[in-house]
Design an enzyme around this catalytic site. Structure first.
Site, mmCIF file in Angstrom:
data_model
loop_
_atom_site.group_PDB
_atom_site.id
_atom_site.type_symbol
_atom_site.label_atom_id
_atom_site.label_comp_id
_atom_site.label_asym_id
_atom_site.label_seq_id
_atom_site.Cartn_x
_atom_site.Cartn_y
_atom_site.Cartn_z
ATOM 1 N N CYS A 25 47.863 -39.451 30.248
ATOM 2 C CA CYS A 25 47.023 -38.657 31.135
ATOM 3 C C CYS A 25 47.406 -38.958 32.587
ATOM 4 O O CYS A 25 47.965 -40.019 32.880
ATOM 5 C CB CYS A 25 45.546 -38.993 30.908
ATOM 6 S SG CYS A 25 44.863 -38.333 29.359
ATOM 7 N N ASN B 289 56.417 -35.109 17.244
ATOM 8 C CA ASN B 289 55.620 -35.590 16.124
ATOM 9 C C ASN B 289 54.163 -35.301 16.459
ATOM 10 O O ASN B 289 53.699 -35.668 17.538
ATOM 11 C CB ASN B 289 55.787 -37.099 15.925
ATOM 12 C CG ASN B 289 57.210 -37.488 15.574
ATOM 13 O OD1 ASN B 289 57.921 -36.727 14.939
ATOM 14 N ND2 ASN B 289 57.620 -38.671 15.987
ATOM 15 N N HIS C 166 52.424 -34.504 23.279
ATOM 16 C CA HIS C 166 53.704 -34.915 23.845
ATOM 17 C C HIS C 166 54.787 -34.867 22.778
ATOM 18 O O HIS C 166 54.504 -34.814 21.579
ATOM 19 C CB HIS C 166 53.619 -36.341 24.415
ATOM 20 C CG HIS C 166 53.530 -37.412 23.373
ATOM 21 N ND1 HIS C 166 52.396 -37.634 22.617
ATOM 22 C CD2 HIS C 166 54.450 -38.323 22.930
ATOM 23 C CE1 HIS C 166 52.598 -38.628 21.778
ATOM 24 N NE2 HIS C 166 53.851 -39.062 21.940
ATOM 25 N N GLN D 186 59.272 -36.098 22.248
ATOM 26 C CA GLN D 186 60.260 -37.096 22.653
ATOM 27 C C GLN D 186 61.655 -36.490 22.679
ATOM 28 O O GLN D 186 61.900 -35.433 22.099
ATOM 29 C CB GLN D 186 60.220 -38.291 21.699
ATOM 30 C CG GLN D 186 58.879 -39.015 21.650
ATOM 31 C CD GLN D 186 58.906 -40.190 20.710
ATOM 32 O OE1 GLN D 186 59.600 -41.171 20.940
ATOM 33 N NE2 GLN D 186 58.141 -40.090 19.624
ATOM 34 N N HIS E 172 44.417 -33.716 27.827
ATOM 35 C CA HIS E 172 44.484 -34.669 26.718
ATOM 36 C C HIS E 172 44.069 -34.040 25.396
ATOM 37 O O HIS E 172 44.578 -34.423 24.330
ATOM 38 C CB HIS E 172 43.587 -35.875 27.020
ATOM 39 C CG HIS E 172 43.587 -36.924 25.943
ATOM 40 N ND1 HIS E 172 44.531 -37.926 25.882
ATOM 41 C CD2 HIS E 172 42.757 -37.109 24.874
ATOM 42 C CE1 HIS E 172 44.291 -38.689 24.818
ATOM 43 N NE2 HIS E 172 43.221 -38.221 24.194
ATOM 44 N N CYS F 5 44.296 -43.480 27.919
ATOM 45 C CA CYS F 5 45.548 -42.854 27.494
ATOM 46 C C CYS F 5 46.619 -42.989 28.581
ATOM 47 O O CYS F 5 46.406 -42.557 29.719
ATOM 48 C CB CYS F 5 45.318 -41.375 27.176
ATOM 49 S SG CYS F 5 46.843 -40.467 26.793
#
Length: 369
Positions: free
Chosen positions: A73, A156, A169, A171, A116, A70
């Site tokens: 991370c 999202n 996360h 944006q 995560h 990922c």
């Protein structure tokens, strides 16, 4: 909050937001990255009057990597990621595959936690407040860029939404224009103000909803309700009770209460399709008793006033706009999604299968203990 700005190997900006003032961030990005090259272009649709971002470079963006690869991370040993340090509280960095770039705006990624396997709903109130502070700081910084007219913070969540990275996360898009959705609200705001001799439409909507049956939860400084004409099966709007145009204008009392209200709202969203909690709703949908549902996919979107001029909206100023958060899911019932088919995609006319009053009732029923 401590803010530390640094640069990644390809020149993109990365910012750490830390809870502790004595945290030191000196890790260097050790990846052999070339400078980021983007092809973002804004094209105007002369028939519809809106704009489309053409960004062909996004075809090569990272897509569902395994958890041990990922990019969001922290860096651990020789497993290098977008975040050079071995831990973090909240991180914001320029998107490596932006939809908007240069004169066309800017796109950033906001990592809510280094865990995560967590979600926003798993954050503590202190952590959620730090995310709010990061959103506010980025709104302020991006609003000063000459190419930026509106700042949009959003999350999202879920593969059903189209998320390609499982790490918690969100944006931030900094647009070089006022978005069509905001322009519609501003037009309605201006028309209502003229028709009523000065009444604010946002204030009128909030007052009416608070007196009705679609309130989901209410605090001293925030109120959440399912709107009268909800587009989505489960859609909630969260407003500060004192109208402000953007995140920057929230007072300390509203900032302090926000994590309590928002975390509770997200946790209820995670419970509305949990068949172990659904009771009659689950039986009506044919849900198997005791079976759990995957986490609810959702979009959480902050609506803020544009920072550009508003001359085209007669009599309306930035202070007339009301900051609010829109939270909705594309899941309409257990195991079934709401698709934007012919009417929605072809004509922008939504058809909602769940009465807003029932959605509000359901969201009250699943109040977390």
């Amino acid at each position: 909050m401590k803010k530390t700005s640094t640069r990644l190997a390809d020149g993109r900006e990365l910012i750490y937001y830390d809870l502790r003032d004595d945290t030191v961030r000196g890790a260097v990005d050790r990846r052999p990255l070339d400078r980021t090259v983007t092809t973002s272009e804004i094209r105007r649709d002369v028939l519809l009057g809106d704009s489309v971002a053409i960004a062909s470079h996004r075809q090569g963006r990272t897509y569902h990597p395994p958890a041990d690869e990922c990019p969001l991370c922290p860096t651990r040993g020789e497993r290098l990621s977008e975040i050079p340090d071995s831990s973090y509280d909240v991180v914001v960095f320029e998107n490596r595959f932006p939809s908007l770039a240069g004169d066309s705006g800017r796109c950033e990624v906001v990592c809510f936690t280094s865990d995560h396997d967590a979600s926003f709903a798993d954050l503590t109130e202190e952590q959620a407040r730090l995310v709010l502070d990061a959103w506010t700081d980025r709104t302020s910084e991006l609003s000063h860029l000459p190419s930026v007219e509106q700042v949009f913070c959003f999350e999202n969540r879920g593969e059903e939404i189209g998320v390609t990275l499982g790490h918690p996360h969100g944006q931030i898009y900094a647009y070089p224009f006022t978005t069509p959705r905001t322009a519609l609200m501003l037009s309605s705001l201006a028309a209502h103000k003229e028709a009523t001799g000065g009444e604010n439409l946002f204030d009128a909507v909030l007052e009416k909803e608070l007196a009705g049956e679609r309130v989901v939860l209410e605090g001293e400084h925030w109120a959440a309700f399912v709107p009268y004409a909800a587009h989505w099966p489960y859609e909630v709007h969260l407003y500060p009770k004192r109208r402000v145009p953007d995140l920057l204008a929230l007072d300390e009392a509203a900032r302090t209460e926000f994590p309590q209200v928002y975390l509770e709202l997200l946790r209820r969203f995670d419970r509305i399709f949990d068949r172990r909690d659904a009771g009659k709703e689950g039986a009506r949908d044919g849900a198997e008793e005791g079976a759990g549902e995957p986490p609810t996919p959702y979009i959480a979107a902050w609506h803020q006033a544009p920072f550009g001029a508003l001359e085209e909206f007669d009599g309306v100023s930035r202070d007339d706009f009301a900051l609010h958060l829109e939270l909705f899911t594309i899941r309409r019932t257990s195991g079934k999604l709401k698709f934007l088919a012919g009417s929605e995609s072809g004509m922008s006319v939504f058809i909602n299968d769940v009465p807003p009053e029932r959605a509000a009732e359901r969201l009250r029923e699943v109040a977390s203990s």
